[in-house]
Design a protein around this motif. Structure first.
Motif, PDB file in Angstrom:
ATOM      1  N   ILE A 150       0.791  -1.113  -0.044  1.00 49.64           N
ATOM      2  CA  ILE A 150       0.077  -0.090  -0.050  1.00 49.64           C
ATOM      3  C   ILE A 150       0.904   1.074   0.166  1.00 49.64           C
ATOM      4  CG2 ILE A 150      -1.692   1.272   1.347  1.00 49.64           C
ATOM      5  CD1 ILE A 150      -2.631  -1.285   2.108  1.00 49.64           C
ATOM      6  N   ASP A 151       0.367   2.414  -0.928  1.00 49.48           N
ATOM      7  CA  ASP A 151       1.072   3.299  -0.951  1.00 49.48           C
ATOM      8  C   ASP A 151       1.360   4.287   0.228  1.00 49.48           C
ATOM      9  OD1 ASP A 151       2.378   5.677  -1.594  1.00 49.48           O
ATOM     10  OD2 ASP A 151       1.485   6.032  -3.640  1.00 49.48           O
ATOM     11  N   PRO A 152       2.440   4.215   0.907  1.00 52.99           N
ATOM     12  CA  PRO A 152       2.412   5.229   2.327  1.00 52.99           C
ATOM     13  C   PRO A 152       2.498   6.549   2.091  1.00 52.99           C
ATOM     14  CG  PRO A 152       4.750   4.462   1.879  1.00 52.99           C
ATOM     15  CD  PRO A 152       3.954   3.960   0.721  1.00 52.99           C
ATOM     16  N   ASP A 153       2.365   7.155   0.939  1.00 54.28           N
ATOM     17  CA  ASP A 153       2.489   8.536   0.817  1.00 54.28           C
ATOM     18  C   ASP A 153       1.176   9.147   1.039  1.00 54.28           C
ATOM     19  OD1 ASP A 153       5.056   8.106   0.236  1.00 54.28           O
ATOM     20  OD2 ASP A 153       5.176   8.804  -1.948  1.00 54.28           O
ATOM     21  N   THR A 154       1.130  10.351   1.441  1.00 58.72           N
ATOM     22  CA  THR A 154      -0.152  11.124   1.699  1.00 58.72           C
ATOM     23  C   THR A 154      -0.446  12.121   0.333  1.00 58.72           C
ATOM     24  OG1 THR A 154       1.206  12.744   2.718  1.00 58.72           O
ATOM     25  CG2 THR A 154       0.138  11.272   3.898  1.00 58.72           C
ATOM     26  N   TYR A 155      -1.758  12.192   0.040  1.00 51.84           N
ATOM     27  CA  TYR A 155      -2.055  12.568  -1.287  1.00 51.84           C
ATOM     28  C   TYR A 155      -3.335  13.732  -0.773  1.00 51.84           C
ATOM     29  CZ  TYR A 155       0.399   9.162  -3.602  1.00 51.84           C
ATOM     30  OH  TYR A 155       1.622   8.405  -4.067  1.00 51.84           O
ATOM     31  N   LEU A 156      -3.237  15.015  -1.102  1.00 51.29           N
ATOM     32  CA  LEU A 156      -4.417  15.812  -0.788  1.00 51.29           C
ATOM     33  C   LEU A 156      -4.896  16.309  -2.290  1.00 51.29           C
ATOM     34  CD1 LEU A 156      -2.766  17.783   2.436  1.00 51.29           C
ATOM     35  CD2 LEU A 156      -4.785  15.964   2.254  1.00 51.29           C
ATOM     36  N   HIS A 157      -6.394  16.652  -2.195  1.00 52.78           N
ATOM     37  CA  HIS A 157      -6.746  17.393  -3.263  1.00 52.78           C
ATOM     38  C   HIS A 157      -6.878  18.900  -2.801  1.00 52.78           C
ATOM     39  CE1 HIS A 157      -8.577  13.691  -5.435  1.00 52.78           C
ATOM     40  NE2 HIS A 157      -7.284  13.688  -5.513  1.00 52.78           N
ATOM     41  N   GLY A 158      -6.789  19.854  -3.590  1.00 54.44           N
ATOM     42  CA  GLY A 158      -6.805  21.281  -3.264  1.00 54.44           C
ATOM     43  C   GLY A 158      -7.544  21.981  -4.303  1.00 54.44           C
ATOM     44  N   HIS A 159      -8.172  22.910  -4.208  1.00 47.57           N
ATOM     45  CA  HIS A 159      -8.842  23.847  -4.960  1.00 47.57           C
ATOM     46  C   HIS A 159      -8.724  25.432  -4.997  1.00 47.57           C
ATOM     47  CE1 HIS A 159     -11.782  20.462  -6.004  1.00 47.57           C
ATOM     48  NE2 HIS A 159     -11.563  20.130  -4.803  1.00 47.57           N
ATOM     49  N   CYS A 160      -8.371  25.896  -6.199  1.00 49.14           N
ATOM     50  CA  CYS A 160      -8.423  27.418  -5.769  1.00 49.14           C
ATOM     51  C   CYS A 160      -8.705  27.992  -7.195  1.00 49.14           C
ATOM     52  CB  CYS A 160      -7.005  27.847  -5.617  1.00 49.14           C
ATOM     53  SG  CYS A 160      -5.888  27.702  -6.936  1.00 49.14           S
ATOM     54  N   GLU A 161      -9.208  29.520  -6.941  1.00 44.69           N
ATOM     55  CA  GLU A 161      -9.872  30.222  -7.968  1.00 44.69           C
ATOM     56  C   GLU A 161      -8.949  31.398  -8.293  1.00 44.69           C
ATOM     57  OE1 GLU A 161     -13.448  30.906  -9.313  1.00 44.69           O
ATOM     58  OE2 GLU A 161     -14.284  29.133  -8.291  1.00 44.69           O
ATOM     59  N   VAL A 162      -8.290  31.844  -9.445  1.00 43.77           N
ATOM     60  CA  VAL A 162      -7.497  32.978  -9.663  1.00 43.77           C
ATOM     61  C   VAL A 162      -7.981  33.648 -10.637  1.00 43.77           C
ATOM     62  CG1 VAL A 162      -5.482  31.855  -8.350  1.00 43.77           C
ATOM     63  CG2 VAL A 162      -5.900  31.518 -10.878  1.00 43.77           C
ATOM     64  N   ASP A 163      -7.383  34.506 -10.877  1.00 45.00           N
ATOM     65  CA  ASP A 163      -7.694  35.452 -12.098  1.00 45.00           C
ATOM     66  C   ASP A 163      -6.940  34.885 -13.248  1.00 45.00           C
ATOM     67  OD1 ASP A 163      -9.267  37.543 -10.655  1.00 45.00           O
ATOM     68  OD2 ASP A 163      -7.456  39.044 -10.542  1.00 45.00           O
ATOM     69  N   VAL A 164      -5.531  34.699 -12.949  1.00 41.67           N
ATOM     70  CA  VAL A 164      -4.824  34.115 -14.208  1.00 41.67           C
ATOM     71  C   VAL A 164      -3.924  33.100 -13.692  1.00 41.67           C
ATOM     72  CG1 VAL A 164      -3.214  34.969 -16.175  1.00 41.67           C
ATOM     73  CG2 VAL A 164      -4.272  36.711 -14.696  1.00 41.67           C
ATOM     74  N   LEU A 165      -3.997  31.917 -14.467  1.00 42.85           N
ATOM     75  CA  LEU A 165      -3.116  30.971 -14.147  1.00 42.85           C
ATOM     76  C   LEU A 165      -1.824  31.055 -15.412  1.00 42.85           C
ATOM     77  CD1 LEU A 165      -2.079  28.424 -12.774  1.00 42.85           C
ATOM     78  CD2 LEU A 165      -3.484  27.277 -14.300  1.00 42.85           C
ATOM     79  N   VAL A 166      -0.701  31.167 -15.275  1.00 44.77           N
ATOM     80  CA  VAL A 166       0.225  31.159 -15.969  1.00 44.77           C
ATOM     81  C   VAL A 166       0.949  29.877 -15.694  1.00 44.77           C
ATOM     82  CG1 VAL A 166       2.367  32.165 -16.956  1.00 44.77           C
ATOM     83  CG2 VAL A 166       0.562  33.729 -16.031  1.00 44.77           C
ATOM     84  N   ILE A 167       1.210  28.813 -16.804  1.00 46.19           N
ATOM     85  CA  ILE A 167       1.661  27.739 -16.634  1.00 46.19           C
ATOM     86  C   ILE A 167       3.135  27.739 -17.369  1.00 46.19           C
ATOM     87  CG2 ILE A 167       1.480  25.199 -17.456  1.00 46.19           C
ATOM     88  CD1 ILE A 167      -1.486  25.784 -17.345  1.00 46.19           C
ATOM     89  N   GLY A 168       4.240  27.502 -16.815  1.00 48.15           N
ATOM     90  CA  GLY A 168       5.629  27.843 -17.435  1.00 48.15           C
ATOM     91  C   GLY A 168       6.141  29.041 -16.812  1.00 48.15           C
ATOM     92  N   ALA A 169       7.298  28.641 -16.285  1.00 46.83           N
ATOM     93  CA  ALA A 169       8.177  30.015 -15.708  1.00 46.83           C
ATOM     94  C   ALA A 169       9.471  30.162 -16.469  1.00 46.83           C
ATOM     95  CB  ALA A 169       8.415  29.789 -14.158  1.00 46.83           C
ATOM     96  N   GLY A 170       9.226  29.798 -17.787  1.00 46.32           N
ATOM     97  CA  GLY A 170      10.331  30.244 -18.582  1.00 46.32           C
ATOM     98  C   GLY A 170      10.392  31.723 -18.787  1.00 46.32           C
ATOM     99  N   THR A 171      11.244  32.079 -19.873  1.00 45.70           N
ATOM    100  CA  THR A 171      11.272  33.342 -20.452  1.00 45.70           C
ATOM    101  C   THR A 171       9.897  34.088 -20.588  1.00 45.70           C
ATOM    102  OG1 THR A 171      13.174  33.048 -21.736  1.00 45.70           O
ATOM    103  CG2 THR A 171      12.529  35.013 -22.045  1.00 45.70           C
ATOM    104  N   ALA A 172       8.941  33.585 -21.280  1.00 44.64           N
ATOM    105  CA  ALA A 172       7.634  34.204 -21.571  1.00 44.64           C
ATOM    106  C   ALA A 172       6.779  34.214 -20.315  1.00 44.64           C
ATOM    107  CB  ALA A 172       6.927  33.547 -22.683  1.00 44.64           C
ATOM    108  N   GLY A 173       6.969  33.092 -19.474  1.00 47.67           N
ATOM    109  CA  GLY A 173       6.037  32.964 -18.652  1.00 47.67           C
ATOM    110  C   GLY A 173       6.375  34.105 -17.541  1.00 47.67           C
ATOM    111  N   LEU A 174       7.611  34.101 -17.416  1.00 46.44           N
ATOM    112  CA  LEU A 174       8.169  35.156 -16.329  1.00 46.44           C
ATOM    113  C   LEU A 174       7.890  36.630 -16.850  1.00 46.44           C
ATOM    114  CD1 LEU A 174      11.668  33.794 -15.383  1.00 46.44           C
ATOM    115  CD2 LEU A 174       9.656  33.678 -14.052  1.00 46.44           C
ATOM    116  N   THR A 175       7.966  36.848 -18.012  1.00 46.88           N
ATOM    117  CA  THR A 175       7.563  38.323 -18.496  1.00 46.88           C
ATOM    118  C   THR A 175       6.247  38.650 -18.240  1.00 46.88           C
ATOM    119  OG1 THR A 175       7.563  37.808 -20.760  1.00 46.88           O
ATOM    120  CG2 THR A 175       9.585  38.771 -19.939  1.00 46.88           C
TER     121      THR A 175
END
Lengths: 84, 959
Positions: free
Chosen positions: B154-179
């Motif tokens: 049996i997998d001993p790790d713990t797992y949680l589900h979370g929820h959140c609401e945001v204005d903007v989600l930026v996926i990727g923190a490379g050059t474009a994601g950062l600017t």
């Protein structure tokens, strides 16, 4: 996961709701005056549009209210009818 | 030994030394290394064995693009199969193994398969192992082709589900994601920035080109500082967006690489920005899968981020300016570049280390030693970095259902600007380098304007600048079965060609036939090359071929993460009654029934469960038995129209029920199928208590609500599920009344004052009590309900009060024996999804009803009126010593066809024989007929009889 607006509770995640199929399915009756054809149409025949559909949904894990909404079966665009 | 640690460079802490084992070989790394970079630095050459042919494979990528280095890590509870070595953090004591190899990845015996590779073309298994059937061979083939084994503990790790609401989600923190994030952070947006890496910065972590005239590290640090210091900004590392779903919901797997706590977060964003970068494409040439050949971006990342050179003598192949810029950067990092093979120069051209033409074939035995070029000449090298052009990473964008287009100028499938449910920015939008930084900023402005945070500046979006190279197909006169397109699933050019020859024209069909792009890398590196190979072979454009649909998840997600906390006892919380402890003390054997923990029997020391059930069923009919009926469904239906409403619900007439009376009620679905049954009691003119079966209480409640709200909203009625509010004790047996009187009932419970099927609302020792004189055992019975919170002492009180009345507790099993003796049906035993009321003997009851009700019309269907339907009957064995096995089929001797089955049966301690109920074709008209029961090879002769085997006149009920 869709975001559905319950007319009483506001926007909530889809997991709180139960889908109840096509919204308006007039129930023929009384029982002794309904033909087999009409009854089977009521029981089994539903629209299956590619596009807008009036659906019944129940906020089962919330206030428990049934309401109707218009959902586009292609885009999932949703509009909740005002409190009926 | 090919790869080695460069004397300087990289974002690693060279002071920290970490020791681990890779495929049996000790390796050393530093803090900041991945398993892959440490192993490469330690001289590991073979990182995996190919899926089908067991060819030795080296690293091809450096992150989620890796297709070869799949490893199992850990042992016992911590065992985890099928991880990409490029995604495993280097930790002390880590033990990684190559899964589908024996005895090791370096010397895999199954590599002999490669000698037979001509037989292992696409579709080989389907075509070869079809006689006598595929399933005979499947386990062996799966094992050979296998990935790592599934963990057993049996997998001993713990797992949680979370929820959140945001204005903007930026996926990727490379050059474009950062600017982009910087603009939004400064505009005051409620922003979530996520990146799947454990270090933010994307390409700036290894690419030494200046960004907007600044050194990458300084630029990155300053930009991140601005983003992090904004008030409404949150930044998550190790957070991979694995899927985009409806209405702007994005699922993010937050899994620190060496942690045991994971989160799966569902983010709902008004705007989504995909700054997901681009993935490099491999080149196609013979033996392009030899260890030592990797993507140029990977070679650069190993050198720049981890300070590891991919080889002693490194060659670069590709074309154009990007190739030479990359060579210059690698020179700077100290990598020994011995050859640059530039397809823009003619075959045979040489100028120092620059060679014209393309790679025709790689040579080497289990690792790269030299390259044969398309012109004359060979190049000796132990590492080749492929610069095949960049493919925008638009997987997530495709999850929204959007279809990408092939852009012949950019040689890629790209997303349209504008008409997208999510914004793409930077390399993902075909803008790279400084243009990526500018594009990220432009998208940031556009999103901020859409959120009314600031006005949109009057500036056009920067043009697409992706360093797009023409896709270089495999050179002419190569052997197509030596050129790999999909490294992960071992698909070659020859497999694609034979798929096309066999008529698989749709790219989706080719995908399924060859398994191209179906591995966990989702065809990241193979997709575009495959489409190009097909278009070349079929003589049509790549645009016409199109691309396959990318689907979630973007990377493998642990099952544990999906389950979250909904496992074990939290999956479906178990309910216990007020008398659970009291019954436990009496030896109750508990079982779970519809989320209720209920006593099945009360075993005495040394007694078997079977003996306990027999004793209880016998004794209740002699003295008095206590049964915990609390889980029985109880729904209060109230209001002036309650009677009218219930009359429309029940299959039988309810509106004539008088206050103070109880009546058996049957419910049908609208299809006329028996749905539930129970006792319906009228407490007053406008208050009913609807009794349901224990397992169906919730379902019936919601069903009543649905009928009221959707069909008859005009009725003034309401309903409340009070099942858990009342604890119910069923006191059964000839001494039941005496016992109940001793419990301090306020009121007359004599047979005259409270006859069978009557109820009394009263008090017991000051507590409100509802007493229903109903029975499922066939004995005199009072179902006594008290508020659950006040009921606790009643069980022991009743035991004490009945000490001289032969009192005993009994469980569900004994109750079942007694109800079978009486021939009472049990929903779910006698009934299934086809049963109509007439089948179980309630045809007349429904017919007599004058009014319409749910399902009424369906009982008039020709099929519901068929005479040969299965009907409920009783059974008795002709030889009284025989048992009546549950589930045995009643078989017609002549036709050898089953006509029905034993639906309930039990040994009756009172009648000293087995009693049974059966559902049998045309059963009611066959009373007295002998039939054969077939059970696991045995035949038992039985006689059809009335379902009620005990006290058919009901005298015991009327005591």
């Amino acid at each position: 996961m869709m975001k559905i607006t319950c007319p009483y509770c506001g926007p909530r995640p889809e997991t709180e709701f139960r889908w109840g199929g096509q919204a308006v399915t007039p129930r023929p009756g009384p029982h002794d005056q309904v033909s087999d054809e009409d009854w089977s149409a009521y029981l089994f025949h539903r629209d299956n549009p590619k596009g807008e559909m009036h659906e019944a949904w129940c906020h089962e894990a919330g206030c428990g209210a049934w309401f109707t909404l218009r959902r586009d079966t292609l885009t999932h665009a949703i509009e909740t009818d005002p409190k009926a | 030994m090919s790869g080695y640690r460069l004397p300087k460079g990289g974002l690693i802490d060279r002071q920290t030394v970490i020791n681990a084992v890779f495929d049996g070989q000790p390796i050393t790394g530093h803090s900041g290394d991945t398993l892959a970079s440490a192993a490469l630095a330690s001289g590991v050459e073979v990182f995996g064995r190919s899926f089908k042919l067991h060819r030795p494979r080296g690293l091809i990528g450096h992150g989620l693009d890796e297709a070869n280095a799949i490893v199992d890590v850990g042992a016992g509870d911590a065992f985890e199969p099928n991880l990409k070595a490029t995604m495993v953090e280097m930790t002390d004591g880590l033990n990684a193994r190559i899964p589908n190899a024996w005895p090791s990845g370096q010397r895999d015996m199954a590599a002999a398969l490669a000698w037979f590779d001509r037989f292992l073309a696409a579709g080989f298994y389907y075509k070869t192992f079809k006689w006598p059937n595929w399933h005979l061979f499947e386990p062996m083939i799966r094992k050979m082709a296998g990935m790592g084994a599934a963990p057993e503990s049996i997998d001993p790790d713990t797992y949680l589900h979370g929820h959140c609401e945001v204005d903007v989600l930026v996926i990727g923190a490379g050059t474009a994601g950062l600017t982009c994030s910087k603009v939004l952070a400064e505009a005051g947006a409620n922003l979530l920035l996520v990146d799947q890496d454990n270090c933010l910065g994307g390409q700036t972590l290894w690419n030494s080109d200046p960004i907007e005239a600044e050194q990458p590290e300084a630029w990155r640090t300053a930009t991140l500082d601005t983003i992090r210091s904004a008030r409404r900004t949150q930044v998550l590392e190790n957070a991979c967006a694995v899927g985009i779903y409806d209405h702007g919901s994005v699922v993010i797997d937050v899994a620190p690489r060496s942690a045991t706590a994971h989160r799966l977060i569902t983010v709902r964003a008004q705007s989504i920005v995909l700054a997901t970068g681009a993935i490099e494409r491999p080149l196609l040439f013979e033996n392009n899968d030899l260890p030592g050949i990797m993507l140029g971006s990977a070679g650069e990342a190993y050198a720049g981020r981890y300070g590891v050179a991919s080889g002693q003598h490194v060659a670069l192949a590709g074309r154009g300016e990007a190739l030479h810029r990359r060579a210059a950067r690698l020179d700077q990092m100290g990598v020994n570049i011995t050859a640059i093979i530039d397809a823009n120069k003619p075959d045979g051209h040489t100028d120092g280390r620059v060679f014209g033409g393309r790679v025709h074939r790689a040579r080497g035995d289990a690792r790269l030693t030299s390259l044969k070029l398309t012109g004359a000449g060979d190049v000796d090298c132990d590492s080749l970095l492929m610069t095949g052009g960049m493919t925008p990473n638009i997987h997530l964008w495709c999850h929204t259902g959007a279809k990408p287009n092939y852009d012949p100028d950019l040689h890629s499938f790209i997303a349209d600007d504008g008409s997208t449910p999510a914004w793409l920015a930077g390399d993902a939008a075909a803008r790279s380098g400084d243009a990526a930084a500018e594009d990220g900023r432009w998208v940031g402005y556009a999103v901020a304007a859409a959120l009314s945070l600031r006005p949109m500046p009057d500036a056009p979006r920067p043009p697409k600048t992706l360093t797009a190279l023409p896709i270089m197909g495999s050179p002419d006169d190569v052997r197509p079965n030596r050129v790999w397109v999909d490294f992960h699933n071992d698909v070659r050019v020859s497999d694609l060609e034979s798929a096309a020859d066999e008529g698989f024209v749709s790219v989706e069909h080719v995908k399924r036939y060859t398994t191209l792009g179906m591995a966990t890398d989702q065809g990241r590196t193979s997709n575009v090359n495959a489409v190009h190979t097909l278009s070349d072979y079929l003589g049509v454009t790549s645009k016409e071929i199109g691309t396959t649909r990318f689907r979630p998840p973007f990377k493998p997600v642990r099952l544990g993460a999906m389950a979250g906390q909904e496992r074990a006892e939290l999956l479906s919380p178990l309910r216990r009654t007020a008398w659970h402890q009291a019954q436990l003390a009496q030896g109750a054997h508990f079982e779970d029934y519809a989320n209720w923990s209920r006593a099945s029997a009360f075993q005495k020391p040394g007694e078997t469960v079977e003996a306990a059930i027999q004793r209880e069923a016998f004794q209740v009919r002699k003295g008095v038995g206590l049964f915990d009926a609390s889980p029985l469904g109880k729904i209060e239906v109230w209001g002036p129209d309650a009677a009218d409403f219930l009359n429309r619900i029940y299959a039988n007439t309810i509106k004539t029920l008088k206050p103070g009376k109880c009546r058996y009620g049957l419910m049908m679905s609208e299809h006329g199928v028996v749905f539930d049954d129970g006792i319906c009691s009228r407490l007053s003119d406008d208050l009913f208590l609807v009794g349901t079966t224990s397992g169906n209480a919730n379902r019936v409640y919601h069903w009543l609500e649905e009928w009221h709200q959707r069909e008859w909203p005009e009725l003034n009625v309401g309903m409340t599920n009070v099942t858990e509010q009342w604890a119910t004790m069923a006191i059964n047996g000839p001494n039941a009344r005496t016992l109940l009187e001793r419990l301090g009932v306020d009121g007359d419970i004599s047979n005259e004052a409270l006859p069978h099927m009557n109820l009394l609302e009263t008090q017991i020792t000051g507590q409100p009590a509802r007493i229903f004189r109903v029975s499922f055992s066939g004995e005199l019975c009072f179902e006594v309900s008290l508020p659950a919170k006040a009921a606790k002492s009643l069980w022991q009180d009743a035991m004490d009060a009945g000490a001289d009345l032969e009192v005993l507790p009994f469980g569900i099993e004994a109750l079942m024996v007694m109800r079978i003796e009486k021939g009472f049906l049990h929903i779910g035993s006698e009934t299934d999804g086809e049963t109509v009321p007439a089948d179980i003997g309630f045809g007349r009851m429904v017919e007599k009803k004058k009014d319409d009700c749910v399902g009424r019309r369906s009982t008039l269907r020709p099929d519901a009126l068929r005479e040969d339907r299965r009907q409920m009957v009783g059974l008795r064995a002709l030889n009284t010593a025989d048992r009546l096995p549950l589930g045995a089929h009643i078989v017609n001797e002549a036709s050898q066809r089953s006509q029905g089955w034993v639906s309930s049966s039990a040994a009756s301690p009172t009648l000293n024989r087995w009693v049974g109920l059966a559902m049998l074709e045309n059963g009611r008209s066959r009373n007295g007929e002998s039939v054969w029961l077939y059970n696991h090879g045995d035949r038992i002769k039985a006689e059809i009889c009335s379902p009620c085997a005990l006290d058919p006149e009901g005298k015991r009920l009327a005591m």
